[in-house]
Structure formats: structure tokens, C-alpha cells
Scaffold this active site. Structure first.
Site: not given
Length: 171
Positions: A161, A125, A102, A133-134
Site C-alpha cells: 500500500e 477481526n 492502536y 487491521c493491518h
């Protein structure tokens, strides 16, 4: 604001995912009922236009199949403004398979929003997954996530990912 919006629903491993696409581009996404992102676009007329949503649907399907790492779907940023838009546009450039804290996102965006404020922006978001945002994590762990099933959805996306290693529960 005048215009139209077309909706599509994509079945994903993390639940049904709804897209709202205007003439400009993808304006909203979200988990659950088809009307979810539309509530934020109530000043637009809903149209049945599968051609408008086809590219974004194809990209999301390719992402979940593991075949897409960078979204090229145009974004309609109309649901954002000011520092929030600045932070989300910076977030949009965070690459697949990586994450930032963050605090790092706050610094990169140059927005003067503190790390705690970045968390609030992530929670609101309007375009999760495409504006990833993940990929924003706490300095001491995953942090929160308001989409899908919460932190478990975030964990699934980051494992998908390759940022997180699969656990025995994932095997």
C-alpha cells in the site's frame, strides 16, 4: 439466524485467502483452508454460488494487483457487536496507504476500549484486508498481526500500500 453463505478462495501473494459471503455481504475472510471462516458461520447453510462471491473476488484480485484502493463490497457485520463492531466500522474507514496507532483507533472509535483492547479486537477481526487491521500499528513499531504469516504478512500489506518503503529483502 437463518440464511446461506457462499465461499470463494483467492490466491494472493500472501497465501490462499478465503471469503464467506452471505445474502447481506462479506461476513468473513481469512487465510488458509476453505473451511476457516465458515466455522464462525456454522448456523448458515453453505451454497455453491460463484455469482454471489464474484464482486468480492474481483475486488481482492484488483487490490493485490495494485489497482484498487477502496473496497466497495458490502459488509455483513453479524460476527461483530457492541464496542468491537464500533471499532471495526471505524477501522473500515482508514484509507489505503495510511495507518493509525492502536491508541488513535481507540480514540477515533469513541468506544472507550483502551489501546490494549484494540489489539485484541484486531486479532479477532473476522474480515481482514477489507476491514484493514493491518493498518493499525504500535506507537513504537508495527505491532502484532495474527493473519497469514503474522507480522511479515502485515509488513507485506503495508509495503504493498506504500505506507512502508520496500527493504532490500523486497527488491
Amino acid at each position: 439466524m437463518m440464511g446461506t453463505v457462499a465461499f470463494a478462495e483467492v490466491q494472493t501473494p500472501v497465501g490462499p485467502f478465503v471469503l464467506a459471503v452471505t445474502e447481506v455481504g462479506l461476513a468473513a475472510t481469512g487465510w488458509g483452508a476453505r473451511t476457516h471462516p465458515g466455522e464462525r458461520l456454522s448456523d448458515l447453510t453453505a451454497v455453491d454460488d460463484p455469482g454471489r462471491t464474484a464482486f468480492a473476488v474481483a475486488e481482492l484480485n484488483a487490490y493485490f494487483a495494485g489497482d484498487l484502493r477502496t473496497f466497495e463490497t458490502p459488509i455483513d457485520w453479524r460476527l461483530t457487536s457492541g464496542s468491537r463492531r464500533q471499532v471495526l466500522k471505524t477501522l473500515h474507514g482508514i484509507p489505503y496507504g495510511t495507518a493509525v496507532t492502536y491508541g488513535e483507533l481507540a480514540e477515533r472509535s469513541g468506544s472507550r476500549v483502551p489501546a490494549r483492547g484494540i489489539g485484541s479486537i484486531m486479532g479477532s477481526n473476522p474480515i481482514p484486508i477489507v476491514v484493514p487491521c493491518h493498518r493499525v500499528v504500535a506507537g513504537n513499531g508495527l505491532g502484532g498481526f495474527s493473519g497469514g504469516e503474522g507480522v511479515e504478512t502485515k509488513r507485506w500489506l503495508l509495503t504493498h500500500e506504500g505506507y512502508l518503503q520496500p527493504t532490500l529483502l523486497d527488491l
